[in-house]
Design a protein around this motif. Structure first.
Motif, short mmCIF file in Angstrom:
data_model
loop_
_atom_site.label_atom_id
_atom_site.label_comp_id
_atom_site.label_asym_id
_atom_site.label_seq_id
_atom_site.Cartn_x
_atom_site.Cartn_y
_atom_site.Cartn_z
N UNK A 156 2.62 -4.63 0.99
CA UNK A 156 1.16 -4.58 0.83
C UNK A 156 0.56 -3.63 1.87
N UNK A 157 1.01 -3.78 3.13
CA UNK A 157 0.48 -2.93 4.20
C UNK A 157 0.79 -1.47 3.91
N UNK B 79 1.37 0.02 1.04
CA UNK B 79 0.59 0.53 -0.08
C UNK B 79 -0.86 0.78 0.33
N UNK B 80 -1.41 -0.11 1.15
CA UNK B 80 -2.79 0.07 1.59
C UNK B 80 -2.91 1.33 2.43
N UNK B 81 -1.92 1.53 3.33
CA UNK B 81 -1.95 2.74 4.16
C UNK B 81 -1.85 3.98 3.28
N UNK B 82 -1.01 3.90 2.24
CA UNK B 82 -0.88 5.02 1.32
C UNK B 82 -2.20 5.29 0.62
N UNK B 83 -2.93 4.23 0.29
CA UNK B 83 -4.26 4.40 -0.31
C UNK B 83 -5.17 5.16 0.63
N UNK B 84 -5.09 4.82 1.94
CA UNK B 84 -5.88 5.55 2.93
C UNK B 84 -5.51 7.02 2.95
N UNK B 85 -4.18 7.31 2.84
CA UNK B 85 -3.73 8.71 2.83
C UNK B 85 -4.33 9.45 1.64
N UNK C 153 -6.96 6.63 -4.61
CA UNK C 153 -6.88 5.73 -3.46
C UNK C 153 -7.21 4.30 -3.88
N UNK C 154 -8.31 4.15 -4.63
CA UNK C 154 -8.72 2.80 -5.03
C UNK C 154 -7.70 2.19 -5.97
N UNK C 155 -7.20 3.02 -6.90
CA UNK C 155 -6.21 2.51 -7.85
C UNK C 155 -4.94 2.08 -7.11
N UNK C 156 -4.55 2.88 -6.12
CA UNK C 156 -3.38 2.55 -5.32
C UNK C 156 -3.52 1.17 -4.71
N UNK C 157 -4.71 0.90 -4.15
CA UNK C 157 -4.89 -0.38 -3.47
C UNK C 157 -5.01 -1.51 -4.49
N UNK C 158 -5.82 -1.30 -5.55
CA UNK C 158 -6.03 -2.39 -6.51
C UNK C 158 -4.75 -2.71 -7.25
N UNK C 159 -4.09 -1.68 -7.77
CA UNK C 159 -2.95 -1.95 -8.66
C UNK C 159 -1.68 -2.21 -7.87
N UNK C 160 -1.35 -1.32 -6.91
CA UNK C 160 -0.08 -1.53 -6.20
C UNK C 160 -0.19 -2.67 -5.19
N UNK C 161 -1.15 -2.52 -4.26
CA UNK C 161 -1.24 -3.55 -3.22
C UNK C 161 -1.71 -4.87 -3.81
N UNK C 162 -2.56 -4.81 -4.85
CA UNK C 162 -3.08 -6.05 -5.42
C UNK C 162 -2.15 -6.62 -6.46
N UNK C 163 -2.15 -6.01 -7.63
CA UNK C 163 -1.51 -6.63 -8.78
C UNK C 163 0.01 -6.70 -8.66
N UNK C 164 0.64 -5.56 -8.33
CA UNK C 164 2.10 -5.53 -8.41
C UNK C 164 2.74 -6.40 -7.35
N UNK C 165 2.18 -6.34 -6.13
CA UNK C 165 2.80 -7.15 -5.07
C UNK C 165 2.57 -8.64 -5.34
N UNK C 166 1.41 -8.98 -5.91
CA UNK C 166 1.20 -10.38 -6.27
C UNK C 166 2.24 -10.83 -7.29
N UNK C 167 2.57 -9.92 -8.22
CA UNK C 167 3.63 -10.22 -9.20
C UNK C 167 4.95 -10.48 -8.48
N UNK C 168 5.25 -9.62 -7.47
CA UNK C 168 6.48 -9.82 -6.69
C UNK C 168 6.47 -11.19 -6.02
#
Lengths: 165, 478
Positions: free
Chosen positions: A34-35, A37-43, A53-68
């Protein structure tokens, strides 16, 4: 300032990915991810791509990691992967990561030439994206909304508890 | 003509399913069957609107929704399929404890997915329609919540279906990469003109074919079908064996019509399809020989029929393809409704042993089931014979003699397992008592309509062939 932010975010990203690889606890792995992916969103937002950036945080840090996390909750964390399986997946992962590294180096060597022409501003622009989504691609957009309704209804039908049964 | 009218049939179905979803909340458990009648009303309205648009040629959304005669024809096929499935499931859902009101809303969502697929020539739209159809199908497969096999079927279908969708999208990305367009016409034009991207185009096409091959259960992508068909509730199995096939072949029809007419269509794709067709016919028919479960026999038979439909695609004769689809619709729904007729509360009779002596115990069910089986096997007075005859004669005219010889041989093999069911029904002593729930007027209505159509199409196919020719005029001319 931008350079400072870049190095800060890159450092966070690398450290959390290292933590992700080295930690034995699956929950920590997921949280490190999660951390990262969020940093990558900042990049991405430093690169003038706010939408990505927003999609990176919402989809990767949010949805996909929650799935994990859901998958991790379903398996027994303390048991881990049985050791005999570990052996050959280790060799396989070394091989695959070497291939990936070669591929990455190759594309990077090509990409240097592209850097001379700056990327168009339109790429990560939410306004342009929203505009095209609601004009040219309105039909696929509407179909997607029906698709999501179907998926939600299905999830509820299959998972909800029935009274009196 | 560019007009919002083109979207009206689709909107009717989507609004109908949303309306059913809302209404479902206010109905208690005993009154859930009203939802079935309401969904049938929406289907009838949609059908009337569709037929009134015949020859009007409306289109909307920059042509990505094109309501030409071909689309309307496939709309009607989809509407008939769903209408029959709803009729045969009215009592079934109540008997087998799958009576959740969402059934009808979901099956209408699946219908709208099919309608989206068949009325577009844009890969993006076709993919979204296919996903809408697939996601509703995954859910419908698991609708008997208490039955483990039903859940197994849903999970299997979901996992393998997601893989197939991934392949499909991957292939589409390749095709988009070489042509910078999602329109089928533009993609085919780039496939023939682009010289440097031949390999990428071929890979993309191959992956898309694999994805579609999965969805319409062509060998070697058919492995999921028998398990999923066996576990799913029987009306849903009926839908699986027809709905995705009809929609998939509609897309094939539109694509290969352009592709075969492009200046130099690749021979590799032709032989790929040839091998797929042969494998599908051989595997489908040979595997059906060993089955003892009626639903699995019918599942393998539907795989085999997919092979015969591929022969029609290879023969480039779309009249016979569409005629085959229409006949297949009626005979397959008929056969499955006979299977549904042999069920009682919380029990379905699906093993071959259960069918011994049925012919004398339940003469109507036995006789009608025999007619459908004769039609599936391809015996003369029925529609099944004419459908196969048209496909094979078109293939011979196209010079595909080895393919036709293999198809006829596999047809002969198929006669064995179809007739085996009839032998069990009429020439064996009852194995144990089979008592079925008989008060099911909607089911018998469907069976009689299907038997009427099977004979009508077998004896007097003229009127439907005229309609098919009118529908095919709307294909682009080269």
């Amino acid at each position: 300032m931008a350079q400072f932010l870049f190095f800060l975010l890159a450092l966070i990203c690398v450290i959390s990915i290292l933590g992700f690889i080295l930690s034995k606890n699956q929950i920590y792995n997921a949280l490190c991810l999660v951390v990262a992916f969020t940093a990558m969103g900042g990049l991405f937002s430093l690169l003038d791509a706010p939408f990505v950036a927003v999609v990176q945080i919402i989809i990767y840090a949010g949805a996909i990691v929650v799935l994990f996390l859901f998958v991790i909750m379903m398996i027994d964390v303390r048991k881990g992967i049985p050791p005999e399986k570990n052996r050959w997946t280790l060799y396989l992962s070394v091989g695959i990561s070497l291939v990936l590294a070669a591929e990455f180096a190759f594309s990077l060597s090509k990409a240097i030439c592209f850097l001379k022409t700056p990327a168009t501003k339109e790429i990560g622009n939410p306004t342009a994206l929203g505009h095209i989504l609601f004009t040219k691609y309105i039909y696929p957009f509407e179909i997607t909304s029906v698709l999501i309704v179907t998926a939600i209804v299905g999830a509820i039908v299959l998972a909800k508890k029935r009274e009196e049964e | 003509m560019n007009s919002i009218m083109a979207a009206v049939p689709l909107l009717t179905v989507v609004v109908g399913s949303l309306f059913l979803l809302i209404l479902e909340v206010f109905l208690n458990r005993e009154n859930k069957s009203y939802l079935g009648y309401i969904s049938l009303t929406f289907l009838v309205i949609c059908g009337i609107i569709c037929t009134s648009f015949w020859n009007k040629d409306y289109s909307y959304f920059n042509g990505s929704l094109h309501l030409d005669n071909l689309s309307i024809f496939f709309y009607i096929i989809s509407l008939l399929t769903i209408g029959f499935v709803i009729l045969i499931s009215l009592k079934y859902l109540f008997l087998q404890e799958a009576n959740h009101g969402e059934f009808f809303a979901l099956i209408l969502f699946a219908l709208s997915g099919m309608m989206i697929m068949v009325s577009s020539t844009d890969l993006l739209i076709i993919f979204l329609g296919l996903e809408l159809l697939s996601i509703s199908s995954y859910i419908l497969a698991g609708f008997r919540l208490k039955d483990v096999r039903s859940s197994e079927s849903a999970i299997k279908y979901f996992l393998l279906g997601s893989f197939a969708s991934a392949f499909l999208v991957f292939g589409m990305a390749f095709l988009f990469g070489i042509s910078h367009s999602t329109s089928l016409l533009a993609i085919v034009q780039h496939l023939q003109s682009g010289t440097s991207f031949k390999l990428i185009g071929f890979m993309g096409l191959g992956l898309v074919l694999a994805g579609f091959g999965f969805k319409i259960a062509l060998a070697p992508f058919h492995m999921w079908a028998p398990d999923v068909y066996e576990g799913a509730p029987t009306p849903v199995t009926t839908f699986f064996s027809i709905g995705p096939k009809a929609a998939g072949f509609a897309v094939f029809l539109r694509f290969f019509h352009i592709y075969w007419h492009s200046l130099e269509s690749s021979q590799a794709i032709f032989w790929l399809l040839w091998v797929i067709a042969v494998l599908t016919m051989i595997i489908g028919n040979l595997a059906a020989l060993r089955q003892t479960n009626i639903k699995r026999i019918l599942a393998y038979s539907s795989i085999a029929h997919g092979g015969y439909l591929m022969v029609a695609v290879l023969a480039q004769d779309y009249t016979s393809l569409m005629f085959y689809l229409v006949v297949y619709l009626f005979m397959n729904i008929g056969a499955f409704s006979a299977v549904i007729a042999l069920s009682k509360k919380n029990k379905e009779f699906l093993e071959l042993d259960d069918y011994s002596g049925i012919g004398f115990q339940y003469p109507w069910i036995g006789a009608l089931f025999s007619v459908f089986l004769f039609s599936l096997a391809g015996f003369p007075p029925t529609g099944g014979f004419l459908a196969k005859f048209y496909v094979f004669s078109a293939a011979v005219r196209q010079g595909l003699v080895p393919l036709v010889i293999i198809s006829v041989l596999t047809c002969l093999v198929s006669v064995f397992y179809y007739l085996r069911i009839i032998v069990y029904m009429y020439m064996k002593e009852p194995f144990h008592t089979v008592d079925v729930y008989k008060e099911n007027p909607a089911l018998f209505l469907v069976m009689f309509l299907c038997v009427y159509e099977v004979f009508q199409l077998g004896i007097n196919p003229g009127s439907i062939l005229v309609l098919i020719r009118q529908a095919l005029i709307s294909l682009p001319v080269f």
